[in-house]
Design a protein around this motif. Structure first.
Motif, PDB file in Angstrom:
ATOM      1  N   UNK A 109       0.780  -1.226   0.000  1.00  0.00           N
ATOM      2  CA  UNK A 109       0.000   0.000   0.000  1.00  0.00           C
ATOM      3  C   UNK A 109       0.809   1.272   0.000  1.00  0.00           C
ATOM      4  N   UNK A 110       2.135   1.138  -0.054  1.00  0.00           N
ATOM      5  CA  UNK A 110       2.973   2.330   0.016  1.00  0.00           C
ATOM      6  C   UNK A 110       2.928   3.142  -1.277  1.00  0.00           C
ATOM      7  N   UNK A 111       2.741   2.445  -2.415  1.00  0.00           N
ATOM      8  CA  UNK A 111       2.712   3.147  -3.700  1.00  0.00           C
ATOM      9  C   UNK A 111       1.566   2.663  -4.572  1.00  0.00           C
ATOM     10  N   UNK A 112       0.449   2.240  -3.942  1.00  0.00           N
ATOM     11  CA  UNK A 112      -0.712   1.920  -4.768  1.00  0.00           C
ATOM     12  C   UNK A 112      -1.417   3.217  -5.144  1.00  0.00           C
ATOM     13  N   UNK A 113      -2.451   3.128  -5.976  1.00  0.00           N
ATOM     14  CA  UNK A 113      -3.068   4.335  -6.530  1.00  0.00           C
ATOM     15  C   UNK A 113      -3.742   5.218  -5.493  1.00  0.00           C
ATOM     16  N   UNK A 114      -4.038   4.679  -4.310  1.00  0.00           N
ATOM     17  CA  UNK A 114      -4.707   5.465  -3.274  1.00  0.00           C
ATOM     18  C   UNK A 114      -3.744   5.950  -2.198  1.00  0.00           C
ATOM     19  N   UNK A 115      -2.458   5.658  -2.323  1.00  0.00           N
ATOM     20  CA  UNK A 115      -1.486   6.049  -1.312  1.00  0.00           C
ATOM     21  C   UNK A 115      -1.186   7.547  -1.400  1.00  0.00           C
ATOM     22  N   UNK A 116      -0.614   8.086  -0.333  1.00  0.00           N
ATOM     23  CA  UNK A 116      -0.253   9.502  -0.313  1.00  0.00           C
ATOM     24  C   UNK A 116       0.788   9.810  -1.390  1.00  0.00           C
ATOM     25  N   UNK A 117       1.704   8.867  -1.617  1.00  0.00           N
ATOM     26  CA  UNK A 117       2.719   9.058  -2.644  1.00  0.00           C
ATOM     27  C   UNK A 117       2.070   9.159  -4.021  1.00  0.00           C
ATOM     28  N   UNK A 118       1.177   8.226  -4.335  1.00  0.00           N
ATOM     29  CA  UNK A 118       0.505   8.227  -5.629  1.00  0.00           C
ATOM     30  C   UNK A 118      -0.361   9.472  -5.794  1.00  0.00           C
TER      31      UNK A 118
END
Length: 249
Positions: A109-118
């Motif tokens: 979940x660190x770079x999925x589409x709903x993460x803060x990063x994404x």
């Protein structure tokens, strides 16, 4: 391009050191301006700052070497072994990035589409006016094919090449690769946070990549070898980025 780095043919002066210092920090200043300070401004303001800043950045090397140092420019293709190493390194980096993204960073979940990063990447993509797949891949093609070559011309041919006139080989590689990583730290810190392990882990990887490309340029005596490797890596980065933003188009 090839520049004669023989200290017996050109004697460096204090102005050379000053220009190298400016060259080391100029890309970070440009990134700070268009990417962070103007981050909430209209896309046109960001794009104008980017175009003007990059224009200054990429004109500086050829103007200094040609007009002040009076050095010649020569084209030279790398040997076959240099191209093989170049392509192998680029593909190895892509493989490592894809594995980390698809089997680690995205699943947790660190770079999925709903993460803060994404979300940050998506906001920046839209802020630059990239509202379609065609525009995104157009920018990706520009960065992969052209901008990567300009960065190699700037960082390896010019910064590393000028440092070779001033300090030893290892120091030239270390200083130029740290300068190369500096503006990337600003980009990564914006998305991941400056206290994030990911920011510094990826920054270290960029520093190592810059050091390898400087060494490859030195060994092959050709800008094409690191350029090819660099464009392969950039293509991989934009491919991962598309996975995080394609639902916006």
């Amino acid at each position: 391009f090839k520049m004669n780095h023989d200290k017996n043919l050109y004697s460096p002066c204090q102005m050379d050191a000053a220009v190298v210092l400016v060259a080391l920090v100029l890309p970070a200043f440009i990134t700070l301006l268009y990417f962070i300070i103007l981050g909430q401004f209209p896309a046109s303001a960001q794009q104008m700052a980017y175009i003007v800043g990059k224009g200054i950045q990429f004109v500086l090397p050829v103007a200094w070497v040609w007009l002040f140092q009076r050095q010649r420019f020569l084209w030279k293709w790398p040997r076959a072994d240099g191209l093989i190493v170049s392509v192998f390194f680029g593909l190895a980096v892509i493989a490592a990035m894809m594995w980390m993204y698809h089997f680690w960073l995205k699943p947790v979940g660190y770079m999925d589409t709903s993460s803060a990063v994404a979300k940050g990447i998506q906001q920046k993509v839209l802020g630059f006016g990239l509202d379609s797949t065609a525009k995104y891949y157009g920018l990706g093609a520009f960065y992969s094919l052209i901008h990567s070559g300009l960065e190699e011309y700037y960082w390896r041919w010019f910064v590393f090449g000028q440092l070779r006139l001033l300090v030893r080989l290892r120091a030239s590689i270390a200083i130029s690769s740290l300068g190369f990583a500096l503006h990337h730290i600003l980009l990564l810190g914006t998305y991941f946070g400056y206290s994030s392990l990911a920011t510094w882990m990826f920054s270290l990887a960029i520093t190592i990549g810059g050091a390898f490309w400087a060494w490859l340029y030195y060994r092959t005596d050709s800008i094409y070898a690191p350029w090819i490797s660099h464009l392969i890596v950039d293509a991989g980065i934009f491919t991962i980025g598309y996975d995080m933003v394609h639902h916006l188009f």
